[in-house]
Design an enzyme around this catalytic site. Structure first.
Site, mmCIF file in Angstrom:
data_model
loop_
_atom_site.group_PDB
_atom_site.id
_atom_site.type_symbol
_atom_site.label_atom_id
_atom_site.label_comp_id
_atom_site.label_asym_id
_atom_site.label_seq_id
_atom_site.Cartn_x
_atom_site.Cartn_y
_atom_site.Cartn_z
ATOM 1 N N ASN A 216 0.851 -1.194 0.000
ATOM 2 C CA ASN A 216 0.000 0.000 0.000
ATOM 3 C C ASN A 216 0.883 1.239 0.000
ATOM 4 O OD1 ASN A 216 0.484 0.941 2.832
ATOM 5 N ND2 ASN A 216 -0.295 -1.105 3.260
ATOM 6 N N ASP A 284 -4.234 -5.971 5.441
ATOM 7 C CA ASP A 284 -5.228 -6.786 6.140
ATOM 8 C C ASP A 284 -5.165 -8.240 5.693
ATOM 9 O OD1 ASP A 284 -6.437 -4.896 7.833
ATOM 10 O OD2 ASP A 284 -7.459 -3.999 6.122
ATOM 11 N N PRO A 311 -2.576 -11.403 10.883
ATOM 12 C CA PRO A 311 -2.820 -11.142 12.297
ATOM 13 C C PRO A 311 -2.991 -9.642 12.519
ATOM 14 C CG PRO A 311 -0.511 -11.667 11.909
ATOM 15 C CD PRO A 311 -1.236 -11.931 10.623
ATOM 16 N N ASP A 312 -3.819 -9.270 13.461
ATOM 17 C CA ASP A 312 -3.994 -7.857 13.792
ATOM 18 C C ASP A 312 -3.028 -7.521 14.927
ATOM 19 O OD1 ASP A 312 -4.858 -5.372 14.863
ATOM 20 O OD2 ASP A 312 -6.750 -5.643 13.798
ATOM 21 N N PHE A 331 -4.117 3.683 15.213
ATOM 22 C CA PHE A 331 -4.475 4.704 14.233
ATOM 23 C C PHE A 331 -5.708 4.254 13.468
ATOM 24 C CE2 PHE A 331 -1.491 8.228 13.546
ATOM 25 C CZ PHE A 331 -0.659 7.986 14.626
ATOM 26 N N LYS A 349 -10.695 -3.008 18.773
ATOM 27 C CA LYS A 349 -9.298 -3.449 18.862
ATOM 28 C C LYS A 349 -8.835 -3.578 20.309
ATOM 29 C CE LYS A 349 -8.141 -2.481 14.278
ATOM 30 N NZ LYS A 349 -7.199 -3.053 13.332
HETATM 31 N N1 CTP Z 1 -3.428 -2.717 12.446
HETATM 32 C C1 CTP Z 1 -2.567 -3.693 12.880
HETATM 33 N N2 CTP Z 1 -2.543 -4.908 12.278
HETATM 34 C C2 CTP Z 1 -3.364 -5.184 11.254
HETATM 35 C C3 CTP Z 1 -4.262 -4.191 10.784
HETATM 36 C C4 CTP Z 1 -4.263 -2.961 11.404
HETATM 37 O O1 CTP Z 1 -1.817 -3.443 13.820
HETATM 38 N N3 CTP Z 1 -3.329 -6.363 10.677
HETATM 39 C C5 CTP Z 1 -3.484 -1.424 13.135
HETATM 40 C C6 CTP Z 1 -2.923 -0.264 12.376
HETATM 41 O O2 CTP Z 1 -1.543 -0.110 12.633
HETATM 42 C C7 CTP Z 1 -3.730 0.872 12.947
HETATM 43 C C8 CTP Z 1 -5.078 0.263 13.144
HETATM 44 O O3 CTP Z 1 -4.832 -1.115 13.334
HETATM 45 O O4 CTP Z 1 -3.266 1.270 14.206
HETATM 46 C C9 CTP Z 1 -5.914 0.545 11.946
HETATM 47 O O5 CTP Z 1 -6.705 -0.451 11.652
HETATM 48 P P1 CTP Z 1 -7.372 -0.579 10.191
HETATM 49 O O6 CTP Z 1 -6.696 -1.610 9.451
HETATM 50 O O7 CTP Z 1 -7.520 0.748 9.574
HETATM 51 O O8 CTP Z 1 -8.743 -1.014 10.662
HETATM 52 P P2 CTP Z 1 -9.536 -2.278 10.313
HETATM 53 O O9 CTP Z 1 -9.759 -2.994 11.572
HETATM 54 O O10 CTP Z 1 -8.920 -2.999 9.178
HETATM 55 O O11 CTP Z 1 -10.884 -1.642 9.862
HETATM 56 P P3 CTP Z 1 -11.329 -1.157 8.422
HETATM 57 O O12 CTP Z 1 -10.370 -1.768 7.427
HETATM 58 O O13 CTP Z 1 -12.679 -1.669 8.358
HETATM 59 O O14 CTP Z 1 -11.239 0.324 8.477
#
Ligand code: CTP
Length: 407
Positions: A216, A284, A311-312, A331, A349
């Protein structure tokens, strides 16, 4: 203007290189000494063509150090001791030549050797012709030095001795005094000393095969600036960065990764920490079963890429448990209904704060230098004015420090 009381008793090693602005350095010595600063000076050979050693000596009331090969200078005050006995090294004027020698790690005269041998902070006040300042070589040297933590004041715009107009004029002596006072003020303001922080930044690259990946447009600017700002306030920072074009910020431990899973592993390896700031634009999804051989066009249909969720990292770090950092900040980059989506994201989160911003096309946020953010905490929302990403980072780091002060 910085509080000058902070200057009393400080020791500055002033390196005067060969530029017409060297005459202003005499004034700088006076202004510093008036404020109780001990100034010791190194004068380059070229510098001595612009100001006399006698003037420098009279104003510093000390020997002027000029020669790397002088037996008397070396026995009385070796080049290592010169920097050891200083709190800050100031290079004024910093010529294009000396900046190049500093960037290249040269040690071909006393000034360059002292600057290479030092582990003390260095502030430079560049002074040169506008074209020399704007030359790609000088800009690259300056950027490299700044990425290594060298501080800079000026140059200013104005008419130069060569009758040209533009940036290149050395900062005025009082501006340099302010910058020096500002440095010492910042140095004594370290509310996050003893705290450990993890910051994620940049994009992730998710491989399709050994040569292709999904990525991205995140530049990493905001995350890198936050890492630097937390380090400035004294935190011990591990920056876990995806691929960016940015130099590693000074004062941070940087772990370079490519994929989301590597980012998570690096974050977990950096625990325990008091603070986690997840500013990375983590992909994602990754390609499920990425090929370990380059995909070939074989005349058939294009390959179908099956995706699987990554993984988140933010949610993982936010999970309650012994190793959860006391303060986890996420963020939320949104393109509409920013506050509603971001507030929901905070709850989903499990993080403590969310920094939300609008990244709709036209805001210029993604990849740009400015950011307009809202800080969402349990007790409400604070909307900040549009400001440079560096300023957002400083303000966020101060808010983090405030959180720990309040504990
Ligand atoms: N983030 C993370 N790990 C991921 C995805 C996101 O740590 N796999 C963190 C980003 O660093 C940021 C926040 O989560 O702090 C943003 O999440 P985002 O990806 O924008 O939100 P989503 O839960 O994916 O929601 P959406 O895509 O529906 O906006």
């Amino acid at each position: 203007m910085a509080d000058h009381a902070i200057l009393a008793g400080k020791r500055v090693l002033l390196v005067i290189a060969g530029g017409i602005a060297a005459y202003k350095s005499l004034e700088l010595i006076r202004r510093l000494r008036e404020r109780g600063v001990t100034v010791r000076a190194v004068l380059t050979e070229a510098g001595a063509r612009f100001v006399t050693p006698l003037s420098v000596q009279a104003l510093t009331e000390d020997t002027v150090y000029r020669d790397l090969w002088s037996l008397t200078d070396e026995s009385e005050m070796g080049h290592i001791r010169l920097s050891r006995e200083a709190d800050l090294l100031v290079v004024a004027p910093a010529t294009a030549n000396l900046l190049a020698r500093m960037a290249g790690g040269m040690a071909d005269d006393l000034a360059a050797t002292v600057l290479l041998a030092t582990d003390k902070p260095v502030l430079v006040a560049p002074a040169m012709n506008v074209r020399m300042w704007q030359h790609a070589a000088t800009q690259a040297n300056m950027a490299l030095l700044e990425s290594r933590g060298v501080l800079r004041v000026g140059p200013n715009d104005g008419v130069m001795a060569c009758n040209e107009y533009g940036p290149g004029r050395m900062a005025e002596p009082m501006e340099i005094v302010d910058a020096i006072a500002g440095f010492f003020a910042a140095e004594s303001h370290r509310p996050l000393a003893g705290r450990r922080a993890i910051v994620t930044s940049g994009p992730t690259h998710e491989p399709i095969d050994p040569v292709r990946y999904i990525a991205n447009r995140s530049s990493g600017k905001q995350g890198h600036a936050i890492a630097a700002a937390l380090a400035t306030l004294g935190a011990e920072v591990t920056l876990v960065s995806g691929p960016t074009r940015l130099p590693d910020p000074a004062g941070c431990k940087v772990v370079h990764i490519e994929t989301a899973r590597e980012m998570l592993a690096a974050c977990e390896a950096a625990l325990p920490a008091d603070i986690a700031v997840c500013a990375a634009a983590v992909a994602d999804w990754r390609v499920d079963g990425a090929s370990d051989r380059k995909l070939k066009k074989d005349g058939g249909d294009p390959p179908a890429l099956a995706l699987t969720e990554n993984p988140d990292i933010l949610a993982t770090l936010s999970r309650p448990g012994e190793r959860r950092p006391a303060l986890v900040v996420g963020f939320a980059a949104e393109t509409g209904d920013v506050l509603a989506y971001a507030t929901a994201k905070r709850a989903r989160k499990g993080c403590d704060w969310i920094v939300a911003n609008d990244v709709s096309p036209g805001t210029g946020t993604f990849g740009g230098s400015d950011n307009t953010v809202h800080l969402i905490r349990a007790d409400g929302v604070e909307s900040w004015p549009t400001m440079p990403k560096d300023a957002v980072a400083t303000r966020l780091a101060e808010a983090v420090a405030g959180y720990f002060e309040g504990k």
